[in-house]
Design an enzyme around this catalytic site. Structure first.
Site, PDB file in Angstrom:
ATOM      1  N   THR B  30     -13.486  15.070  84.892  1.00 36.18           N
ATOM      2  CA  THR B  30     -14.367  14.801  84.135  1.00 36.18           C
ATOM      3  C   THR B  30     -15.262  14.153  82.534  1.00 36.18           C
ATOM      4  OG1 THR B  30     -14.883  17.116  85.266  1.00 36.18           O
ATOM      5  CG2 THR B  30     -16.576  16.268  83.580  1.00 36.18           C
ATOM      6  N   LYS B 142      -4.302  16.296  86.337  1.00 39.84           N
ATOM      7  CA  LYS B 142      -5.656  17.339  87.006  1.00 39.84           C
ATOM      8  C   LYS B 142      -5.822  16.744  87.793  1.00 39.84           C
ATOM      9  CE  LYS B 142     -10.373  17.898  84.663  1.00 39.84           C
ATOM     10  NZ  LYS B 142     -10.284  19.122  83.950  1.00 39.84           N
ATOM     11  N   GLU B 175      -4.435  28.853  79.378  1.00 41.08           N
ATOM     12  CA  GLU B 175      -6.006  27.805  78.773  1.00 41.08           C
ATOM     13  C   GLU B 175      -7.243  28.964  78.903  1.00 41.08           C
ATOM     14  OE1 GLU B 175      -5.122  24.430  81.252  1.00 41.08           O
ATOM     15  OE2 GLU B 175      -5.102  25.830  83.478  1.00 41.08           O
TER      16      GLU B 175
END
Lengths: 272, 272
Positions: B30, B142, B175
């Site tokens: 992203t 990711k 996270e």
């Protein structure tokens, strides 16, 4: 020939915004089609709905799924039906859109041409180094986050190996990449506990039910590699293969023992 | 307005056989688009290629990805570019098809309208009960298996809460659902170790690099809930938000302290 039905329409594409693609946000079932019937359909739908419930995914109705699946398989004599239900298209971000509307993806594949010897003399199995992660939130259900299986299933290149067994992070034996695993030790049937990881197979439950009916003592518990190699019989299950006896795991040979044969016969008799 | 480009064509659907859908078999990035530029593109591509390498996914070339992404964003002043690379369409089964050919999915979204106060006074954060699973095989990259984030991000319904922090199975803070987290304790910067789970954010690395340049001592290590609540400053990072100071976690208030402000200023100066 592969046939597909997306939200009831005979198309073969889905939205590039589908959360099934973006996050693996959905569940699936792989169902054996035999003489026009979806074998153990109710059991598959039960797990599908449990998965949707766990993911808080509003599923399509049983009637819609059953009707679309029936339309697609259209009296196929032998085939594989895969049903994928995703949370549908969404915007950016993990939060579930308030307007989320599930996508229904039905795929009908040709039946795989498994050699008869896998049933008769058994299969050769390896132990994968890729391990399953532990997460009670996702354990048991058949969700679309399957990278661990993809990595594990690509570890071996020897075509004589048919399946790989996977351990969890603690080193316990959990399941095969596409199957569940059973051990027989002293006429006692054992299959790994799947409350922390793994997929609770429909055929696994059938075998446990049959064992119960036949008076075969059985146990769901932690299984170590030592347990595996100390077993007298080992076999694999899934909805397409039924039961495959294991003949070899890393140079250790197993017999297609009496308990495995009793379970296979009963499974045949019940035609599942 | 949302724009899409699939394998270079202006379409908005993908094959229902894509392994990205069936298994989450792929990776994504992203990227912030600002004044027609893809911010930190090289860093994003580096992680994308590391992810492909880890998944043994043969990626499209850097030139193809860069060209298609540039075509799609077409000098947007401010937007979000999402690049998804999957292993492409496949048959049934986890094994990677010998003919696998990656699917390139580029999506250009409108830039989210984040309230300015998130930067100025900070955000309110909760601690999620959904935990991350541990798997060094998939940690850091990711990938498209994101059900844990989906479940976590749907735990809170209070709109004043902006992000949820996630723990691993051991209870360590790892996270946020869509961000990395930093603590400042005694002028020392700490961020959780991500070798067993979590996503190694591009902005997280930027902040670590800036800390290095500014002579701020820092450490990547295990972080407990006690460490979190004992910290003087806490902040979140990702490629779109940069740095958001945390003002509240479950009734504990934090100041937007000096270290956080120094890092924010330097990030602004570097325009990333």
């Amino acid at each position: 020939m592969l046939k597909t039905l997306i939200n009831g329409s005979p198309q073969d594409t889905i939205s590039a915004l589908d959360r099934g693609l973006h996050y693996g946000d959905g569940v699936f079932e792989t169902i054996k089609v035999q003489r026009g019937c979806m074998v153990l359909l109710q059991e598959h739908l039960k797990r599908l709905y449990e998965g949707c419930d766990r993911l808080r995914l509003m599923p399509p109705s049983r009637d819609v799924i059953t009707e679309e699946a029936s339309t697609l398989i259209n009296n196929e004599n032998k085939a594989v039906l895969k049903i994928i239900i995703t949370r549908g298209p969404g915007g950016r971000g993990y939060r579930i859109p308030s307007q989320a509307s599930a996508t229904r993806i039905m795929l009908c594949y040709p039946y795989p041409d498994y050699p008869e010897e896998r049933v008769m003399t058994g299969v050769t199995v390896s132990i994968c180094s890729a391990r399953l992660s532990t997460n009670p939130l996702l354990a048991g259900i058949k969700h679309l986050n399957r990278l661990e299986q993809v990595l594990a299933a690509n570890e071996w290149h020897d075509h004589s190996i048919v399946e790989g067994l996977m351990k969890d992070q603690m080193g316990h034996i959990i399941e095969g990449t596409m199957s569940n695993v059973f051990l027989v030790s002293n006429n006692h049937l054992i299959t790994p506990d799947l409350t922390k990881c793994g997929v609770a197979g429909i055929m696994r439950q059938q075998v446990l039910d049959i064992a119960q009916d036949l008076g075969i003592s059985h146990d769901i518990r932690e299984v170590t590699e030592e347990d595996l190699f100390a077993a007298e019989e080992v076999f694999l299950t899934n909805s397409l293969i039924g039961i495959w006896p294991v003949k070899t795991i890393q140079n250790r040979n197993f017999d297609r023992g009496l308990t495995t044969q009793r379970l296979m016969r009963e499974l045949d008799r019940r035609e599942v």
